[in-house]
Design a protein around this motif. Structure first.
Motif, PDB file in Angstrom:
ATOM      1  N   ASP A  19       0.788  -1.142   0.101  1.00  0.00           N
ATOM      2  CA  ASP A  19      -0.093  -0.011  -0.105  1.00  0.00           C
ATOM      3  C   ASP A  19       1.118   1.304   0.084  1.00  0.00           C
ATOM      4  O   ASP A  19       0.399   2.028  -0.654  1.00  0.00           O
ATOM      5  CB  ASP A  19      -0.939   0.126   1.283  1.00  0.00           C
ATOM      6  CG  ASP A  19      -1.667  -1.141   1.528  1.00  0.00           C
ATOM      7  OD1 ASP A  19      -1.531  -2.427   0.588  1.00  0.00           O
ATOM      8  OD2 ASP A  19      -2.804  -1.160   2.189  1.00  0.00           O
ATOM      9  N   MET A  22       2.752   1.447  -3.303  1.00  0.00           N
ATOM     10  CA  MET A  22       1.835   1.984  -4.307  1.00  0.00           C
ATOM     11  C   MET A  22       1.398   3.667  -4.224  1.00  0.00           C
ATOM     12  O   MET A  22       1.374   4.184  -5.278  1.00  0.00           O
ATOM     13  CB  MET A  22       0.249   1.287  -4.228  1.00  0.00           C
ATOM     14  CG  MET A  22      -0.554   1.199  -5.408  1.00  0.00           C
ATOM     15  SD  MET A  22       0.399   0.455  -6.651  1.00  0.00           S
ATOM     16  CE  MET A  22      -0.340   1.664  -8.026  1.00  0.00           C
ATOM     17  N   GLN A  26       2.283   6.625  -7.014  1.00  0.00           N
ATOM     18  CA  GLN A  26       1.673   7.536  -7.483  1.00  0.00           C
ATOM     19  C   GLN A  26       2.147   9.003  -7.319  1.00  0.00           C
ATOM     20  O   GLN A  26       1.723  10.074  -8.021  1.00  0.00           O
ATOM     21  CB  GLN A  26       0.153   7.708  -6.830  1.00  0.00           C
ATOM     22  CG  GLN A  26      -0.710   6.384  -6.982  1.00  0.00           C
ATOM     23  CD  GLN A  26      -1.907   6.594  -6.291  1.00  0.00           C
ATOM     24  OE1 GLN A  26      -2.093   6.714  -5.149  1.00  0.00           O
ATOM     25  NE2 GLN A  26      -3.194   5.913  -6.835  1.00  0.00           N
ATOM     26  N   ILE A  69      -0.845  -1.218 -15.500  1.00  0.00           N
ATOM     27  CA  ILE A  69      -0.847  -0.741 -14.145  1.00  0.00           C
ATOM     28  C   ILE A  69      -0.272   0.714 -14.194  1.00  0.00           C
ATOM     29  O   ILE A  69      -0.573   1.641 -13.387  1.00  0.00           O
ATOM     30  CB  ILE A  69       0.020  -1.656 -13.225  1.00  0.00           C
ATOM     31  CG1 ILE A  69      -0.653  -3.033 -12.983  1.00  0.00           C
ATOM     32  CG2 ILE A  69       0.457  -1.072 -12.138  1.00  0.00           C
ATOM     33  CD1 ILE A  69       0.185  -4.152 -12.363  1.00  0.00           C
ATOM     34  N   ARG A  73      -2.573   4.105 -12.644  1.00  0.00           N
ATOM     35  CA  ARG A  73      -2.200   3.907 -11.303  1.00  0.00           C
ATOM     36  C   ARG A  73      -2.982   4.887 -10.524  1.00  0.00           C
ATOM     37  O   ARG A  73      -3.267   4.922  -9.303  1.00  0.00           O
ATOM     38  CB  ARG A  73      -0.624   4.099 -11.165  1.00  0.00           C
ATOM     39  CG  ARG A  73      -0.241   5.611 -11.885  1.00  0.00           C
ATOM     40  CD  ARG A  73       1.336   5.535 -11.802  1.00  0.00           C
ATOM     41  NE  ARG A  73       1.898   6.814 -12.413  1.00  0.00           N
ATOM     42  CZ  ARG A  73       1.746   7.380 -13.463  1.00  0.00           C
ATOM     43  NH1 ARG A  73       1.267   6.562 -14.523  1.00  0.00           N
ATOM     44  NH2 ARG A  73       2.591   8.385 -13.992  1.00  0.00           N
ATOM     45  N   TYR A  76      -5.875   3.461  -8.233  1.00  0.00           N
ATOM     46  CA  TYR A  76      -5.694   2.834  -7.000  1.00  0.00           C
ATOM     47  C   TYR A  76      -6.070   3.895  -6.003  1.00  0.00           C
ATOM     48  O   TYR A  76      -5.451   4.897  -5.715  1.00  0.00           O
ATOM     49  CB  TYR A  76      -4.210   2.291  -6.891  1.00  0.00           C
ATOM     50  CG  TYR A  76      -3.805   2.047  -5.423  1.00  0.00           C
ATOM     51  CD1 TYR A  76      -4.513   0.948  -4.863  1.00  0.00           C
ATOM     52  CD2 TYR A  76      -3.269   2.766  -4.576  1.00  0.00           C
ATOM     53  CE1 TYR A  76      -4.185   0.514  -3.658  1.00  0.00           C
ATOM     54  CE2 TYR A  76      -3.102   2.220  -3.134  1.00  0.00           C
ATOM     55  CZ  TYR A  76      -3.411   1.064  -2.978  1.00  0.00           C
ATOM     56  OH  TYR A  76      -3.264   0.811  -1.607  1.00  0.00           O
ATOM     57  N   ARG A  77      -6.744   3.381  -4.810  1.00  0.00           N
ATOM     58  CA  ARG A  77      -7.226   4.464  -3.942  1.00  0.00           C
ATOM     59  C   ARG A  77      -6.370   4.057  -2.784  1.00  0.00           C
ATOM     60  O   ARG A  77      -6.354   3.035  -2.119  1.00  0.00           O
ATOM     61  CB  ARG A  77      -8.573   4.131  -3.412  1.00  0.00           C
ATOM     62  CG  ARG A  77      -9.720   4.981  -4.560  1.00  0.00           C
ATOM     63  CD  ARG A  77     -10.698   4.958  -3.757  1.00  0.00           C
ATOM     64  NE  ARG A  77     -11.979   5.947  -4.784  1.00  0.00           N
ATOM     65  CZ  ARG A  77     -12.720   4.871  -5.606  1.00  0.00           C
ATOM     66  NH1 ARG A  77     -12.859   3.693  -5.495  1.00  0.00           N
ATOM     67  NH2 ARG A  77     -13.630   5.706  -6.356  1.00  0.00           N
ATOM     68  N   GLU A  80      -6.731   0.999   0.057  1.00  0.00           N
ATOM     69  CA  GLU A  80      -7.471  -0.048  -0.346  1.00  0.00           C
ATOM     70  C   GLU A  80      -6.410  -1.327  -0.404  1.00  0.00           C
ATOM     71  O   GLU A  80      -4.828  -0.850  -0.732  1.00  0.00           O
ATOM     72  CB  GLU A  80      -8.211   0.008  -1.694  1.00  0.00           C
ATOM     73  CG  GLU A  80      -9.275   1.013  -1.681  1.00  0.00           C
ATOM     74  CD  GLU A  80     -10.563   0.129  -1.143  1.00  0.00           C
ATOM     75  OE1 GLU A  80     -10.959  -0.697  -1.854  1.00  0.00           O
ATOM     76  OE2 GLU A  80     -11.268   1.165  -0.245  1.00  0.00           O
ATOM     77  N   VAL A  82      -3.718  -3.763  -2.352  1.00  0.00           N
ATOM     78  CA  VAL A  82      -3.476  -3.568  -3.691  1.00  0.00           C
ATOM     79  C   VAL A  82      -3.342  -4.639  -4.463  1.00  0.00           C
ATOM     80  O   VAL A  82      -3.500  -4.691  -5.705  1.00  0.00           O
ATOM     81  CB  VAL A  82      -1.587  -3.298  -3.431  1.00  0.00           C
ATOM     82  CG1 VAL A  82      -1.000  -3.193  -4.822  1.00  0.00           C
ATOM     83  CG2 VAL A  82      -1.500  -1.892  -2.731  1.00  0.00           C
ATOM     84  N   TRP A  85      -6.467  -5.086  -6.868  1.00  0.00           N
ATOM     85  CA  TRP A  85      -6.185  -4.176  -7.883  1.00  0.00           C
ATOM     86  C   TRP A  85      -5.285  -4.738  -8.822  1.00  0.00           C
ATOM     87  O   TRP A  85      -6.039  -4.607 -10.316  1.00  0.00           O
ATOM     88  CB  TRP A  85      -5.803  -2.831  -7.119  1.00  0.00           C
ATOM     89  CG  TRP A  85      -5.812  -1.620  -8.201  1.00  0.00           C
ATOM     90  CD1 TRP A  85      -6.529  -0.808  -8.546  1.00  0.00           C
ATOM     91  CD2 TRP A  85      -4.438  -1.193  -8.859  1.00  0.00           C
ATOM     92  NE1 TRP A  85      -6.318   0.127  -9.424  1.00  0.00           N
ATOM     93  CE2 TRP A  85      -4.928  -0.096  -9.598  1.00  0.00           C
ATOM     94  CE3 TRP A  85      -3.171  -1.438  -8.635  1.00  0.00           C
ATOM     95  CZ2 TRP A  85      -4.095   0.787 -10.282  1.00  0.00           C
ATOM     96  CZ3 TRP A  85      -2.187  -0.854  -9.679  1.00  0.00           C
ATOM     97  CH2 TRP A  85      -2.479   0.207 -10.302  1.00  0.00           C
TER      98      TRP A  85
ATOM     99  N   PRO B  70      -4.918  10.399  -7.145  1.00  0.00           N
ATOM    100  CA  PRO B  70      -5.805   9.136  -7.063  1.00  0.00           C
ATOM    101  C   PRO B  70      -7.073   9.760  -7.278  1.00  0.00           C
ATOM    102  O   PRO B  70      -7.660  10.885  -7.059  1.00  0.00           O
ATOM    103  CB  PRO B  70      -5.572   8.847  -5.477  1.00  0.00           C
ATOM    104  CG  PRO B  70      -4.141   9.419  -5.058  1.00  0.00           C
ATOM    105  CD  PRO B  70      -4.094  10.772  -5.905  1.00  0.00           C
ATOM    106  N   VAL B 132     -12.942   1.170 -10.506  1.00  0.00           N
ATOM    107  CA  VAL B 132     -11.692   0.930  -9.938  1.00  0.00           C
ATOM    108  C   VAL B 132     -11.276  -0.624  -9.618  1.00  0.00           C
ATOM    109  O   VAL B 132     -12.329  -1.198  -9.340  1.00  0.00           O
ATOM    110  CB  VAL B 132     -11.767   1.517  -8.488  1.00  0.00           C
ATOM    111  CG1 VAL B 132     -10.519   1.375  -7.686  1.00  0.00           C
ATOM    112  CG2 VAL B 132     -12.025   2.994  -8.434  1.00  0.00           C
TER     113      VAL B 132
END
Lengths: 197, 269
Positions: A19, A22, A26, A69, A73, A76-77, A80, A82, A85, B70, B132
């Motif tokens: 997480d 990730m 971002q 990916i 990217r 992705y929140r 959440e 990974v 996803w 995001p 998502v």
């Protein structure tokens, strides 16, 4: 009970907080992509290789998955999980690769007998290799069993990755085990009849 | 414990965790389950991507690495879908008039509009999750459009009377012609919201989006059209939703076929 690869991949993943990396990916941290690629690629490659239709193109699919990916990217929140996803994207890449190679027959044919090369890749304990065993299952069941066993995903994570519900995943896994039980029994009987150890 | 219970024991736990004692007892007596458990314990052949392949991916990504924001929260996206729906319906009703409200009973009004609202809410929530990858779906996104459509048909069939109507097709066609532009009007902002996400399965998402847009048209007609004959509502009003779903499905199929299977090039990053 967990396989060597699973131990490896899970151990590898436990060192990296996916997480966290990730989120840094971002934010364009240059170290993040390398860390994520190193942590996730072996399991993803194994996921593609376990799927009969994609076996020969697993390397291409791995590259395609990372390309996707990278492109998405932003979806992705943070906070959440990974893995679902990543596997949801990998699954889509696999389906596209599968269509591309036009191996439609492998998708539809329900194999009642184990593949012919089963005996060739038989490990010393007398049981067929996991990849060959899974290859005898229909695609949807292959996918679920591979994610559970190779990817080390939980039922909830598999449900998320396959845009499904936990109940549907359980049902697929249940059917897969029923089928494997039958196949293994037939295989064992054949071995006894053939005088195999 | 029987073989079925054994499946549940194997499915419900990590491969690394030990089985419960009842499962171990069952394994001693059942050769089939012993074989299955043994096969699942087998090591999986190790897969290592080639260093060259990994380097190529890493180099490509690093070269084009930029910060990204995001996506908005689920609530924001859900609000955007619902606001689009409500604004489209409100605008259409404002232009056409709300003649049906005056002739429907309170029960018909509340149940019909209530079920349309529930169907819309569920579809919007499903679409938010479809944007998502790896989202949790409480209802299968494949089944939801079908389930929502069937539920609405049942509600209409129960609440309204079936009776012979003159010029049935002409009247129904007039409603469809009035409802389709409303659906198209709703589809445009819905698409703008959707394009921020990742559409992994265009066919499924297309059908759901088309149905949602079509439901905007159906809702506007349900508030506007004073014809309370059940067949007319099913064909003339819900027909807009059905046509919307089919259009969305076809666009999704076309998009899915158009998705190129691509090999990675450096220029892709």
């Amino acid at each position: 009970m967990r396989s060597g690869l699973q131990e490896n991949s899970v151990a590898q993943r436990s060192f990296v907080d996916l997480d966290h990396w990730m989120e840094r990916y971002q934010q364009a941290d240059p170290a993040a992509p390398a860390t994520l690629i190193a942590a996730l690629s072996p399991a993803l490659l194994c996921f593609f290789r376990s799927q009969q239709a994609n076996r020969e193109h697993a390397d291409d699919l791995l590259q395609d998955t990372w390309l996707r990916i990278h492109r998405v990217r932003h979806t992705y929140r943070p906070g959440e999980p990974v893995l679902p996803w990543v596997y949801a994207i990998a699954r889509r890449a696999g389906v596209d690769g599968y269509r591309k190679t036009r191996r439609i027959a492998a998708h539809e044919i329900a194999v009642e007998a184990l593949p012919a090369r089963f005996a060739q890749s038989e490990p010393p304990n007398g049981l067929p290799a996991f990849e060959d065993l899974v290859a005898a299952l229909p695609e949807a069941q292959q996918e679920v069993i591979t994610m559970l066993k190779v990817g080390g995903l939980s039922l909830e994570e598999v449900a998320r990755a396959t845009s499904s519900t936990v109940g549907a995943v359980k049902q697929k896994a249940h059917r897969a085990y029923e089928r494997l039980r039958k196949l293994l029994h037939t295989y064992a009987e054949d071995n006894v009849a053939g005088g195999a150890p | 414990m029987n073989c079925r219970d054994m499946n549940h024991a194997l499915i419900g736990r990590s491969m690394a965790s030990p089985l419960p004692s009842e499962a171990e007892d069952h394994l001693r007596t059942c050769a089939r389950c012993r074989l299955l458990a043994g096969a699942l314990r087998l090591p999986v052949a190790e897969a290592r991507p080639s260093p060259a392949s990994l380097r190529r991916i890493e180099t490509g990504i690093a070269a084009g690495l930029r910060p990204v924001h995001p996506m908005g929260s689920k609530n924001c996206l859900l609000a955007a879908f619902v606001a689009t729906f409500i604004a489209t319906v409100a605008l259409s009703v404002y232009r056409m008039g709300a003649f049906a409200i005056a002739v429907m009973t309170p029960l018909q009004t509340s149940l019909t509009l209530g079920s349309l609202a529930v169907g819309t809410g569920l579809l919007a929530y499903s679409l938010v999750n479809q944007m998502v990858p790896g989202s949790r779906h409480r209802i299968s996104p494949r089944l939801l459009p079908l389930g929502a459509a069937i539920s609405l048909v049942i509600v209409i069939a129960v609440l309204f009377h079936f009776q012979h109507e003159r010029n049935f097709w002409a009247k129904s066609w007039a409603c469809i012609r009035a409802g389709m532009p409303i659906g198209a009007l709703a589809a445009v902002p819905l698409w703008f919201v959707l394009r921020r996400g990742t559409i992994l399965w265009p066919t499924m998402t297309g059908a759901a989006t088309g149905l949602l847009a079509g439901l905007a048209g159906a809702t506007a007609l349900e508030i506007h059209c004073p014809n309370l004959e059940a067949c007319h509502i099913l064909v003339g009003h819900l027909g807009v939703a059905a046509l919307g779903a089919v259009t969305g499905l076809l666009i999704g199929v076309a998009a899915e076929r158009g998705l190129p299977g691509r090999r990675l090039n450096d220029s892709d990053y």
